[in-house]
Scaffold this active site. Sequence first.
Site, mmCIF file in Angstrom:
data_model
loop_
_atom_site.group_PDB
_atom_site.id
_atom_site.type_symbol
_atom_site.label_atom_id
_atom_site.label_comp_id
_atom_site.label_asym_id
_atom_site.label_seq_id
_atom_site.Cartn_x
_atom_site.Cartn_y
_atom_site.Cartn_z
ATOM 1 N N ASP A 259 8.937 35.331 121.266
ATOM 2 C CA ASP A 259 9.339 34.898 122.941
ATOM 3 C C ASP A 259 10.574 34.254 123.063
ATOM 4 O O ASP A 259 11.177 33.628 124.175
ATOM 5 C CB ASP A 259 7.659 34.116 123.502
ATOM 6 C CG ASP A 259 7.004 35.694 123.954
ATOM 7 O OD1 ASP A 259 7.577 37.074 123.799
ATOM 8 O OD2 ASP A 259 6.283 35.019 124.120
ATOM 9 N N ARG B 209 10.397 37.266 131.616
ATOM 10 C CA ARG B 209 11.827 36.161 130.499
ATOM 11 C C ARG B 209 13.365 36.523 130.540
ATOM 12 O O ARG B 209 14.105 36.158 130.691
ATOM 13 C CB ARG B 209 11.385 36.545 129.388
ATOM 14 C CG ARG B 209 9.872 35.961 129.263
ATOM 15 C CD ARG B 209 9.801 35.648 127.592
ATOM 16 N NE ARG B 209 8.330 35.566 127.303
ATOM 17 C CZ ARG B 209 8.163 34.094 127.436
ATOM 18 N NH1 ARG B 209 9.303 32.978 127.284
ATOM 19 N NH2 ARG B 209 6.710 33.786 127.121
ATOM 20 N N LYS C 198 4.063 36.262 136.648
ATOM 21 C CA LYS C 198 3.352 36.420 135.032
ATOM 22 C C LYS C 198 3.184 35.822 134.832
ATOM 23 O O LYS C 198 1.821 35.703 133.879
ATOM 24 C CB LYS C 198 4.204 37.949 134.881
ATOM 25 C CG LYS C 198 3.549 38.584 133.469
ATOM 26 C CD LYS C 198 3.946 39.349 132.737
ATOM 27 C CE LYS C 198 3.575 39.822 131.520
ATOM 28 N NZ LYS C 198 2.188 39.650 130.213
ATOM 29 N N SER D 110 -0.815 40.333 116.008
ATOM 30 C CA SER D 110 -1.074 38.252 115.886
ATOM 31 C C SER D 110 -2.631 38.461 116.962
ATOM 32 O O SER D 110 -3.390 38.183 116.383
ATOM 33 C CB SER D 110 -0.553 37.173 115.502
ATOM 34 O OG SER D 110 -0.246 36.710 117.061
ATOM 35 N N GLN D 111 -2.690 39.132 117.929
ATOM 36 C CA GLN D 111 -3.575 38.485 118.889
ATOM 37 C C GLN D 111 -4.258 39.951 118.858
ATOM 38 O O GLN D 111 -5.709 39.258 118.669
ATOM 39 C CB GLN D 111 -3.324 38.956 120.418
ATOM 40 C CG GLN D 111 -2.015 38.531 120.922
ATOM 41 C CD GLN D 111 -0.685 39.453 121.772
ATOM 42 O OE1 GLN D 111 -0.902 40.205 121.628
ATOM 43 N NE2 GLN D 111 -0.007 38.414 122.460
#
Length: 414
Positions: free
Chosen positions: A296, A371, A395, A155-156
């Site tokens: 995410d 993560r 990050k 989507s970016q």
Amino acid sequence: MIVRIYPSEISGTIKAPQSKSLAIRLIFLSLFTRIHLHNLVLSEDVIDAINSVRALGVEVKNNSEFIPPEKLEIKKKFIKLKGSGTTLRMLIPIVAAIGGEVTIDAEESLRRRPLKRIVEALTNYGISFSSSSLPLTITGKLSSYNIKISGDESSQYISGLIYALHILNGGSIEILPPISSKSYILLTVDLFNRFGSNVKFYGNKIHINPNNLVEFQGEVAGDYGLASFYALSALVSGGRTTIVNLWEPKEYFGDHSIVKILKEMGATSEYLDGKWYVEAKDKYSSIKVNIDDAPDLAMTIAGLAAIAEGTSEITGIERLRIKESDRIESIRKVLGLYGVGSEVKSNSILIFGINKRMLSSPITDCLNDHRVAMMSSALALVNGGVITSAECVSKSNPNYWQDLLSLNAKISIE
């Protein structure tokens, strides 16, 4: 950096980490209007965005005040990023709209990420690319105000095209289905409209009719995805926490769904007036959930599924393979280290929950993925564990380990 984690119970109030998705979008808005971000947290991804707009002529004062140039142009012929996929994918259509020649490169983790869809799309509109991955030289200027692009990879790109068409004074985007992470496109649309533009998103088409954008001065709101690791830590450890500095959940925005997902799994998880209240329960239920719109969240959900009763299934996981690490494999590896079984299917992962008292006390390398470190640290609060290369959290959330200390986690940092 090595972080040793000892059995602990999380408690207290914590400020949500700033949303890097929102921070990066606000920084790129400085191409058009003055932006002053108070107390901006300089994560590696945010620094990538700052360096990018500086390369396009934005004046940056104290890494917090951003003043647009009189004329947008590529000031630096080489832009080196660290590891921000959002910055990279938004930057490509932006420099294509400005026109000229620039080479973009980054660290190895970003070099591995595919750029096929944006290269395919912009090649049809007057842009030449040296390859379909980094390092990437971009030459030319967008020759059309009406762009077609596949929506399955990221989507970016579409968010970046919304900025690009503001540079070109308007146009349209047709997204060829499927549209992945649509909520992040809606976030960009909403942000431009809040600043005074006129962007409409119907079906698979976006129409952009720019207006002068208002200036912004304020603090970046908190990030539900990053904050969810504090929630996970409380739920796994048998504690409670209140997370503040969060904007009200939007119906369209995927990351906000974590509040509801944790509640569905049996936790106390409620949002009220900018605060997210989380409290552990004696047991949690398994869940089947699709995370295509909010990839995410996968590691937070997997972390709680590890100690939930029964078998959980996380679907819509295809794009997890092109994150900082192959997150499908990373989830399996971390769960395995803690003694939790899992099984990967074509587009889902099954997690076989165990009693939390049976969790192992492993050593986890974060695999250069912030993560991974956050998920593992939450599970380690039960019986202990060690995180190596723990600086990887910088990050997105450089304050992560200190935040855990403030929530009464027993950890040592070496």
